[in-house]
Design a protein around this motif. Structure first.
Motif, mmCIF file in Angstrom:
data_model
loop_
_atom_site.group_PDB
_atom_site.id
_atom_site.type_symbol
_atom_site.label_atom_id
_atom_site.label_comp_id
_atom_site.label_asym_id
_atom_site.label_seq_id
_atom_site.Cartn_x
_atom_site.Cartn_y
_atom_site.Cartn_z
ATOM 1 N N PHE A 64 0.833 -1.207 0.000
ATOM 2 C CA PHE A 64 0.000 0.000 0.000
ATOM 3 C C PHE A 64 0.866 1.256 0.000
ATOM 4 C CE2 PHE A 64 -2.317 3.353 2.255
ATOM 5 C CZ PHE A 64 -3.493 3.399 1.522
ATOM 6 N N SER A 65 0.509 2.209 -0.869
ATOM 7 C CA SER A 65 1.279 3.442 -1.011
ATOM 8 C C SER A 65 0.523 4.609 -0.390
ATOM 9 C CB SER A 65 1.549 3.735 -2.493
ATOM 10 O OG SER A 65 2.145 4.999 -2.653
ATOM 11 N N ASN A 66 1.109 5.214 0.644
ATOM 12 C CA ASN A 66 0.499 6.393 1.250
ATOM 13 C C ASN A 66 0.570 7.611 0.339
ATOM 14 O OD1 ASN A 66 -0.311 5.335 3.819
ATOM 15 N ND2 ASN A 66 1.852 5.246 4.402
ATOM 16 N N GLU A 67 1.406 7.547 -0.682
ATOM 17 C CA GLU A 67 1.496 8.647 -1.636
ATOM 18 C C GLU A 67 0.319 8.636 -2.601
ATOM 19 O OE1 GLU A 67 3.727 11.101 -1.671
ATOM 20 O OE2 GLU A 67 4.603 10.256 0.153
ATOM 21 N N LEU A 68 -0.162 7.432 -2.943
ATOM 22 C CA LEU A 68 -1.235 7.310 -3.921
ATOM 23 C C LEU A 68 -2.622 7.303 -3.291
ATOM 24 C CD1 LEU A 68 0.253 4.622 -6.342
ATOM 25 C CD2 LEU A 68 0.175 7.094 -6.665
ATOM 26 N N TYR A 69 -2.719 6.801 -2.045
ATOM 27 C CA TYR A 69 -4.024 6.633 -1.418
ATOM 28 C C TYR A 69 -4.006 7.156 0.007
ATOM 29 C CZ TYR A 69 -4.679 3.268 -5.241
ATOM 30 O OH TYR A 69 -4.750 2.664 -6.465
ATOM 31 N N LEU A 70 -5.140 7.704 0.431
ATOM 32 C CA LEU A 70 -5.311 8.050 1.835
ATOM 33 C C LEU A 70 -5.395 6.785 2.677
ATOM 34 C CD1 LEU A 70 -8.050 10.837 1.513
ATOM 35 C CD2 LEU A 70 -5.645 11.189 2.122
ATOM 36 N N PRO A 71 -4.960 6.846 3.936
ATOM 37 C CA PRO A 71 -5.031 5.650 4.792
ATOM 38 C C PRO A 71 -6.434 5.072 4.908
ATOM 39 C CG PRO A 71 -3.621 7.311 5.794
ATOM 40 C CD PRO A 71 -4.243 7.952 4.598
ATOM 41 N N ILE A 72 -7.467 5.912 4.789
ATOM 42 C CA ILE A 72 -8.837 5.426 4.909
ATOM 43 C C ILE A 72 -9.192 4.436 3.798
ATOM 44 C CG2 ILE A 72 -9.858 7.272 3.529
ATOM 45 C CD1 ILE A 72 -12.207 7.301 5.418
ATOM 46 N N PHE A 73 -8.445 4.467 2.691
ATOM 47 C CA PHE A 73 -8.729 3.602 1.541
ATOM 48 C C PHE A 73 -7.954 2.286 1.575
ATOM 49 C CE2 PHE A 73 -9.477 7.807 -0.816
ATOM 50 C CZ PHE A 73 -10.837 7.764 -0.561
ATOM 51 N N ARG A 74 -7.192 2.016 2.629
ATOM 52 C CA ARG A 74 -6.262 0.887 2.593
ATOM 53 C C ARG A 74 -6.964 -0.455 2.395
ATOM 54 N NH1 ARG A 74 -0.816 0.218 6.128
ATOM 55 N NH2 ARG A 74 -0.054 -1.660 5.083
ATOM 56 N N VAL A 75 -7.998 -0.739 3.186
ATOM 57 C CA VAL A 75 -8.687 -2.032 3.081
ATOM 58 C C VAL A 75 -9.353 -2.175 1.712
ATOM 59 C CG1 VAL A 75 -10.529 -3.459 4.026
ATOM 60 C CG2 VAL A 75 -9.039 -2.184 5.568
#
Length: 567
Positions: A39-50
């Motif tokens: 998972f990339s924190n640069e591409l996605y907000l943490p809320i979108f991880r799952v």
């Protein structure tokens, strides 16, 4: 023998299903874990991880479903019993092929159905999450900038826009609460605005407008009464009550003229009357700036504020405010758009936009375009006109681009379309008709082709709307042909896997050789590489057929011949 063959068929087919299910579940779990840790924190907000991990795992599973199917088929057939009697001859391979082909066709149909629903939706959603992440971070930066300039109201707006994307972010929620309190204090400290004692009636028909004008007249708001009475007259010229009310309101306005000895009062009165006359003549730009000046001079004047808003709304139908464009310019969007507005026997009109930005607000959606350029040719190929504009906003009815930008304070600061060749009518110079549905525009980007997030039905609709000379026509055609080939790829690879697995089964001992136990991982890797080469060859062949032989029909014939040869 027939009974034994039927038993063996059922036995083999019964082995393929559980094996494929087990391989798919294990593969999805592995892909989910890979996506989770990658998972990339640069591409996605943490809320979108799952959600990102789940959707990315599904796309990887669909991408690898062909080699996974082959890997499941090989051990399933390798581990099949040798025959009805131990030591008997192996059952002929051709006796199970027919039933297995039906099984693989059903499997291929299921894979296509999942790909065109969940797969397409996941591709679209991943792209949306990446865009929302970029947008949220820009909103946060703009809120910080507004906060540093003590523009608390605008900071609150950006905080709220961020929280629409990431509602559980406690840090931003805290900022919003603080900014909201400061904005409220700032408004409370400003000059109090005149507030009507009663609320006038609402409505847009002539009767409602007359009622609204009468309500304002009773409140001694003569300008508002005159405005709405004249609006009612325009809708229904036969309304005598509207005419009488307008005349009474005008009489009151003329009767309230201050003495000329009171220079400041008389000057303000005269300026207000001129601004109202401009508004009544539908000179929206002049009316806006005149009422803006009045509102700055006397913030407590209710007429100046009300008619400034009215003129601003009407001006927004013809132009946009430059500061709104500057805010939108700082946000991410779809880049390098190129499309045909018109492409027929009479004329060709091509439009380029360097970037399209979409801003979703509580009261609607704004769409902005930057670095706009358009050119129109006639039937003989001569340039009819050629224009460019630094920015544009889509009209409320989503039918045209507004190319004129105005400043909220200074009427001299404006941006308009620049014509490099030809000209158009004055009323059309700063507008550009949108020949495509706004939802279809992202498909026309040159920077990336978001075809993965578009279903085959939607691709077919888009293809039918495109001219053959359109660059996108060929890309969509190849994409359609490639997707149509996927079930055949699955069938061909599965049949080869059947033959390979059958050759490994233990013929006399009822046990598979040791090679069958370790073949699955090797099959996944080997078949994965071969399938990618196979699909690439398909795409090259179909692209050649589309370009050289004339379109999708030729590609379908080439595809059919190829699959018949392989099967």
């Amino acid at each position: 023998m027939d009974g034994g063959g039927g038993l063996m068929n059922r036995s083999v087919l019964a082995r393929i299903g559980p094996a494929l299910f087990a391989f798919s579940v294990l593969a999805y779990a592995a892909f989910f874990a890979l996506s989770w840790f990658a998972f990339s924190n640069e591409l996605y907000l943490p809320i979108f991880r799952v959600e990102e991990a789940a959707r990315q795992a599904l796309l990887l599973l669909l991408e690898w479903i062909v080699p996974l199917t082959a890997a499941a088929v090989v051990p399933a057939l390798s581990l099949a019993a040798g025959s009805a009697k131990r030591g008997g001859p192996a059952l002929p391979f051709n006796q199970i092929v027919a039933s297995a082909v039906v099984t693989f066709l059903v499997l291929a149909a299921g894979v296509i159905a999942i790909s065109e629903t969940a797969g397409v939706g996941s591709s679209r959603r991943l792209d949306e999450m990446r865009w929302q992440t970029r947008l949220a971070r820009q909103y946060k930066d703009l809120a910080v900038k507004s906060r540093s300039g003590q523009d608390w109201s605008r900071a609150v707006d950006y905080d709220r826009l961020y929280l629409q994307i990431d509602p559980d972010n406690q840090e931003v929620e805290g900022w919003r609460t603080g900014d909201d309190e400061r904005a409220s204090s700032q408004k409370a400290g400003s000059a109090a605005m005149a507030v009507a004692a009663t609320k006038p009636s609402t409505g847009v028909d002539a009767g409602s407008l007359v009622k609204k004008a009468d309500d304002y007249f009773k409140l001694e708001d003569w300008y508002s009464a005159l405005w709405y009475a004249r609006q009612a007259e325009q809708i229904d010229p036969t309304r005598a009550d509207a005419t009488r009310l307008a005349a009474r309101a005008l009489q009151q306005i003329n009767g309230s003229e201050p003495p000329r000895e009171q220079a400041a009062e008389w000057s303000f009165y005269d300026a207000k009357k001129k601004a109202f006359d401009a508004l009544d003549r539908k000179e929206w730009t002049a009316a806006y700036y005149q009422f803006k000046t009045l509102a700055l001079q006397r913030p407590a004047d209710a007429d100046a504020k009300r008619f400034l808003d009215e003129a601003g709304r009407e001006l927004g139908r013809l132009a946009f405010f430059s500061d709104d464009a500057d805010t939108a310019a700082a946000l991410p969007g779809v880049e390098k758009l190129l499309w045909f507005n018109v492409n027929d026997a009479a004329a060709t009109e091509v439009v380029w936009a360097g970037r399209m930005v979409t801003i979703t607000r509580e009261d609607g959606t704004d769409r902005w375009f930057f670095d706009v350029e358009a050119i129109r040719y006639d039937a003989k190929g001569a340039v009819t006109w050629h224009l460019s504009a630094p920015s544009a906003r889509l009209s409320e009815d989503e039918t045209m681009l507004l190319l004129k930008g105005v400043d909220r304070i200074d009427p001299k600061k404006a941006t308009e379309a620049v014509y490099h060749a030809g000209s158009r009518l004055v009323a059309e110079r700063n507008t550009l008709r949108l020949g495509k549905g706004v939802e279809d525009l992202p498909i026309h980007t040159l920077d990336r082709a978001p075809l993965a997030g578009t279903s085959m039905a939607e691709l077919w609709r888009i293809r039918r709307s495109l001219a053959r000379t359109d660059r996108l026509h060929m890309e969509v055609t190849v994409e359609l042909a490639t997707r149509a080939a996927k079930p055949f790829v699955l069938l061909v690879v599965s049949l080869f896997a059947m033959a390979f697995g059958w050759s490994l089964r233990g013929r006399w001992t009822g046990r598979a050789p040791a090679l069958a136990w370790v073949a699955a991982p090797a099959v996944v890797a080997a078949v994965g590489i071969l399938v990618q080469l196979y699909l690439h060859a398909h795409r090259v062949l179909l692209g050649f057929a589309v370009l050289s032989l004339g379109g999708l029909t030729a590609a379908a014939i080439a595809l059919g011949v190829l699959q018949l040869v392989l099967v």
